[in-house]
Design a protein around this motif. Structure first.
Motif, PDB file in Angstrom:
ATOM      1  N   LYS A 185       0.840  -1.310  -0.128  1.00 13.76           N
ATOM      2  CA  LYS A 185      -0.018  -0.084   0.083  1.00 13.76           C
ATOM      3  C   LYS A 185       0.906   1.324   0.044  1.00 13.76           C
ATOM      4  CE  LYS A 185      -4.089   1.978   2.309  1.00 13.76           C
ATOM      5  NZ  LYS A 185      -4.758   1.991   3.630  1.00 13.76           N
ATOM      6  N   LEU A 186       1.929   1.186   0.771  1.00 19.14           N
ATOM      7  CA  LEU A 186       2.766   2.494   0.866  1.00 19.14           C
ATOM      8  C   LEU A 186       3.550   2.582  -0.571  1.00 19.14           C
ATOM      9  CD1 LEU A 186       4.816   1.922   4.213  1.00 19.14           C
ATOM     10  CD2 LEU A 186       3.248   3.595   3.673  1.00 19.14           C
ATOM     11  N   LEU A 187       3.622   1.479  -1.330  1.00 19.53           N
ATOM     12  CA  LEU A 187       4.450   1.590  -2.751  1.00 19.53           C
ATOM     13  C   LEU A 187       3.297   2.135  -3.658  1.00 19.53           C
ATOM     14  CD1 LEU A 187       6.657   1.025  -4.460  1.00 19.53           C
ATOM     15  CD2 LEU A 187       5.797  -1.379  -4.960  1.00 19.53           C
ATOM     16  N   THR A 188       1.966   1.328  -3.755  1.00 20.11           N
ATOM     17  CA  THR A 188       1.073   1.702  -4.839  1.00 20.11           C
ATOM     18  C   THR A 188       0.595   3.076  -4.352  1.00 20.11           C
ATOM     19  OG1 THR A 188      -0.551   0.466  -3.592  1.00 20.11           O
ATOM     20  CG2 THR A 188       0.715  -0.648  -5.253  1.00 20.11           C
ATOM     21  N   GLY A 189       0.486   3.503  -3.354  1.00 16.14           N
ATOM     22  CA  GLY A 189      -0.097   4.700  -2.891  1.00 16.14           C
ATOM     23  C   GLY A 189       1.046   5.810  -3.090  1.00 16.14           C
ATOM     24  N   GLU A 190       2.213   5.479  -3.714  1.00 19.40           N
ATOM     25  CA  GLU A 190       3.451   6.385  -3.915  1.00 19.40           C
ATOM     26  C   GLU A 190       3.873   7.200  -2.559  1.00 19.40           C
ATOM     27  OE1 GLU A 190       2.379   8.699  -7.476  1.00 19.40           O
ATOM     28  OE2 GLU A 190       2.470   6.950  -8.556  1.00 19.40           O
ATOM     29  N   VAL A 191       3.746   6.412  -1.455  1.00 20.68           N
ATOM     30  CA  VAL A 191       4.224   7.221  -0.452  1.00 20.68           C
ATOM     31  C   VAL A 191       5.749   7.058  -0.227  1.00 20.68           C
ATOM     32  CG1 VAL A 191       4.388   7.098   2.226  1.00 20.68           C
ATOM     33  CG2 VAL A 191       2.053   6.738   0.926  1.00 20.68           C
ATOM     34  N   ALA A 192       6.182   5.830  -0.598  1.00 15.51           N
ATOM     35  CA  ALA A 192       7.702   5.657  -0.599  1.00 15.51           C
ATOM     36  C   ALA A 192       8.134   4.369  -1.718  1.00 15.51           C
ATOM     37  CB  ALA A 192       8.002   5.094   0.835  1.00 15.51           C
ATOM     38  N   SER A 193       9.592   4.536  -1.783  1.00 16.42           N
ATOM     39  CA  SER A 193      10.128   3.603  -2.861  1.00 16.42           C
ATOM     40  C   SER A 193      10.290   2.267  -2.244  1.00 16.42           C
ATOM     41  CB  SER A 193      11.451   4.217  -3.426  1.00 16.42           C
ATOM     42  OG  SER A 193      12.466   4.098  -2.412  1.00 16.42           O
ATOM     43  N   VAL A 194      10.301   1.040  -3.008  1.00 20.82           N
ATOM     44  CA  VAL A 194      10.758  -0.084  -2.795  1.00 20.82           C
ATOM     45  C   VAL A 194      12.000  -0.073  -1.565  1.00 20.82           C
ATOM     46  CG1 VAL A 194      11.880  -2.299  -3.494  1.00 20.82           C
ATOM     47  CG2 VAL A 194       9.911  -1.330  -4.697  1.00 20.82           C
ATOM     48  N   GLU A 195      13.051   0.769  -2.195  1.00 20.33           N
ATOM     49  CA  GLU A 195      14.221   0.597  -1.293  1.00 20.33           C
ATOM     50  C   GLU A 195      14.170   1.287   0.203  1.00 20.33           C
ATOM     51  OE1 GLU A 195      13.959   1.881  -4.583  1.00 20.33           O
ATOM     52  OE2 GLU A 195      14.820   0.134  -5.554  1.00 20.33           O
ATOM     53  N   ASP A 196      13.415   2.731   0.096  1.00 25.27           N
ATOM     54  CA  ASP A 196      13.178   3.281   1.213  1.00 25.27           C
ATOM     55  C   ASP A 196      12.146   2.262   2.306  1.00 25.27           C
ATOM     56  OD1 ASP A 196      14.907   4.992   0.727  1.00 25.27           O
ATOM     57  OD2 ASP A 196      13.543   6.614   0.495  1.00 25.27           O
ATOM     58  N   ILE A 197      11.211   1.716   1.855  1.00 28.97           N
ATOM     59  CA  ILE A 197      10.334   0.698   2.615  1.00 28.97           C
ATOM     60  C   ILE A 197      11.215  -0.280   3.113  1.00 28.97           C
ATOM     61  CG2 ILE A 197       8.445  -0.918   2.651  1.00 28.97           C
ATOM     62  CD1 ILE A 197       7.188   1.075   0.325  1.00 28.97           C
ATOM     63  N   ASP A 198      11.960  -1.053   2.314  1.00 24.92           N
ATOM     64  CA  ASP A 198      12.917  -1.877   2.844  1.00 24.92           C
ATOM     65  C   ASP A 198      13.964  -1.556   3.805  1.00 24.92           C
ATOM     66  OD1 ASP A 198      11.524  -4.006   1.476  1.00 24.92           O
ATOM     67  OD2 ASP A 198      13.214  -4.432   0.166  1.00 24.92           O
ATOM     68  N   LYS A 199      14.540  -0.531   3.526  1.00 29.22           N
ATOM     69  CA  LYS A 199      15.477   0.014   4.496  1.00 29.22           C
ATOM     70  C   LYS A 199      14.865   0.417   5.850  1.00 29.22           C
ATOM     71  CE  LYS A 199      18.356   2.780   1.438  1.00 29.22           C
ATOM     72  NZ  LYS A 199      18.937   4.196   0.957  1.00 29.22           N
ATOM     73  N   SER A 200      13.676   0.818   5.886  1.00 29.18           N
ATOM     74  CA  SER A 200      12.845   1.101   7.096  1.00 29.18           C
ATOM     75  C   SER A 200      12.657  -0.178   8.121  1.00 29.18           C
ATOM     76  CB  SER A 200      11.719   1.739   6.981  1.00 29.18           C
ATOM     77  OG  SER A 200      11.612   2.992   6.404  1.00 29.18           O
ATOM     78  N   TRP A 201      12.450  -1.148   7.195  1.00 27.02           N
ATOM     79  CA  TRP A 201      12.354  -2.500   8.080  1.00 27.02           C
ATOM     80  C   TRP A 201      13.708  -2.864   8.519  1.00 27.02           C
ATOM     81  CZ3 TRP A 201       7.868  -3.884  10.110  1.00 27.02           C
ATOM     82  CH2 TRP A 201       7.736  -5.012  10.545  1.00 27.02           C
ATOM     83  N   MET A 202      14.490  -3.022   7.661  1.00 29.32           N
ATOM     84  CA  MET A 202      15.903  -3.695   7.719  1.00 29.32           C
ATOM     85  C   MET A 202      16.761  -2.983   9.013  1.00 29.32           C
ATOM     86  SD  MET A 202      16.872  -4.049   3.764  1.00 29.32           S
ATOM     87  CE  MET A 202      18.605  -4.745   4.247  1.00 29.32           C
ATOM     88  N   VAL A 203      16.700  -1.688   8.728  1.00 29.87           N
ATOM     89  CA  VAL A 203      17.391  -0.944   9.840  1.00 29.87           C
ATOM     90  C   VAL A 203      16.636  -0.888  11.301  1.00 29.87           C
ATOM     91  CG1 VAL A 203      18.376   1.472  10.550  1.00 29.87           C
ATOM     92  CG2 VAL A 203      18.638   0.442   7.991  1.00 29.87           C
TER      93      VAL A 203
END
Lengths: 291, 291
Positions: free
Chosen positions: B202-220
């Motif tokens: 939903k964050l991706l298709t809603g154009e809230v954030a990029s694939v990379e930034d979504i993954d970074k948020s979770w990973m870090v």
């Protein structure tokens, strides 16, 4: 422009950690609050963290040198006089934040970048009242030392040239900057965390599985040190309840009601010694939990 | 009763891993499939895993000894002749599983515990057709060696005395058993994982954030080796699409449509060399990704 002087408004746990990381990273930092007690708490918090970091060999300078770059003040004018960037971390209350931004928007120099660290409110709620909406942006830290993500979330009127400056500033604080392209309550991580917690809550209130089995499933499959209910205990059940009860769907309502039964017994999680687990030695930290 | 002889129906990746872990744990194991090719694949899979485990010093016996306890067969009667427990891991297709359970329910001795390893279907869909509904239960493994959770999910007609037997059996296979008290598609972990992936989508298709930034948020924030889109690449975008497209809400529909654009280009994730990231060296595995 180059950011050199940083002003932190609100000397609570998070504000103190941000101020400290800024000082560690070489910035001149002022930190403002409205009582001596708050500033004393902040100073003690910083000293404790510095001692831990020093013990672990993570500091390049001695703690006294780092602390000498932090200026604790009760004076709002002095707090922001030369600030290149203000980051506000006052209590999550919309009226209080409006009051703060009216005051500091007026006091801040023209050059100052104005940032809020709000968790679930939006920068557009405060941009106009600051008097400098194009200079206004959300800059949201997690816990600075363990969770090193910083969300940069502009509102529609934010000057786009601030974004690269804030990314650079975030990296200089040893954070991983991520861009939230549109205003979104909860940014990126909290949005996903809430979805996870909501699913866990639904499994519990739907009597599909126990707290322990839900946490085990998450911990063992992802090799994580805690599951959703352990995470809830560390967030605080009161905080989780505030967020959950504002949601409209029936699963959130059921889980909010369930959380309330804990809150009514004074079980707010780790900070009160009990939540879903009992502290300081919760069951999930026992290696036998996942055997 | 004591479980000593285990029969695995379906010699795919998961069935082979379960059979192997059972053999490692000292059980006599038969593994059934309908083609020589499938059994050859299974044998090779087991040999590879055993070589890795042996190299890492994780085996108490030599690989040949362990493999000698596994009986590969194309003969359904021989496969289950003496089985104390059957675990079925055939393709996730309701009609196929019905056919399999009609056949093996008839062939299995009276004593045999009948278990299905279905991912999203429910044991009540197959209990009656097996002819022995009280002996029927879901017993769902994840990947056996890295993710060591086993879900035990009875249907309303399951004999409750099976539960402690299955918990004991799960532990004996070095798994962490969790009880799913009511039938729930996706058990515990997959329910939470889907919620996480849905929020990320939903964050991706809603154009809230990029694939990379979504993954970074979770990973870090969680110190994890991959984020939701890295996980999707490892699950397979086709599998994720099948699950997502069956959901009714608009966010799931939008994400399913987005996944379909990847699938139409042959980008199914790690297994095809590209999904959200390119393999074998996806960006998120580069230490610079989270700096």
């Amino acid at each position: 422009m180059e950011i050199q002087i940083v002003s932190i408004i609100g000397a609570g746990t998070l504000g103190s950690r941000i101020a400290l990381q800024a000082a560690i990273s070489g910035y001149q930092v002022s930190i403002f609050d409205i009582t001596d007690k708050a500033l004393d708490f902040s100073f003690e918090t910083m000293k404790k963290i510095l001692a831990q970091l020093d013990k672990g060999g993570h500091l390049k300078e001695n703690p006294e040198k780092i602390l000498s770059r932090v200026y604790f003040t009760l004076d709002p004018e002095k707090a922001v006089k030369d600030a290149d960037l203000i980051n506000e971390s006052v209590t999550e209350d919309i009226e209080l934040k409006k009051k703060v931004w009216k005051q500091f928007g007026e006091l801040a120099p023209e050059k100052t970048i104005l940032t809020t660290n709000t968790s679930y409110l939006l920068p557009s709620m405060f941009a106009d009242i600051s008097g400098k909406p194009s200079k206004f942006c959300a800059l949201h830290f997690h816990d600075v030392f363990y969770s090193r993500v910083v969300d940069i979330m502009p509102h529609p009127g934010t000057d786009p040239s601030l974004i690269p400056l804030l990314e650079k500033f975030g990296r200089s604080l040893n954070q991983v900057p991520v861009l939230v392209k549109k205003e979104n309550p909860g940014y990126i991580f909290n949005t996903m965390l809430l979805a996870l917690i909501g699913a866990a809550g639904k499994l519990l209130t739907g009597e599909v599985a126990s707290v322990e089995d839900i946490d085990k499933s998450w911990m063992v499959n992802f090799h994580m040190p805690m599951g959703p209910f352990g995470i809830l205990d560390s967030i605080g059940l009161d905080t989780a309840w505030h967020v959950t009860k504002s949601r409209e769907d029936s699963a959130s309502k059921a889980f909010a009601a369930h959380l309330k039964t804990y809150i009514d017994q004074g079980k707010l999680g780790e900070k009160t010694g009990e939540g879903f687990y009992k502290y300081p030695n919760p069951a999930y930290k026992d290696p036998k939990f996942i055997q």
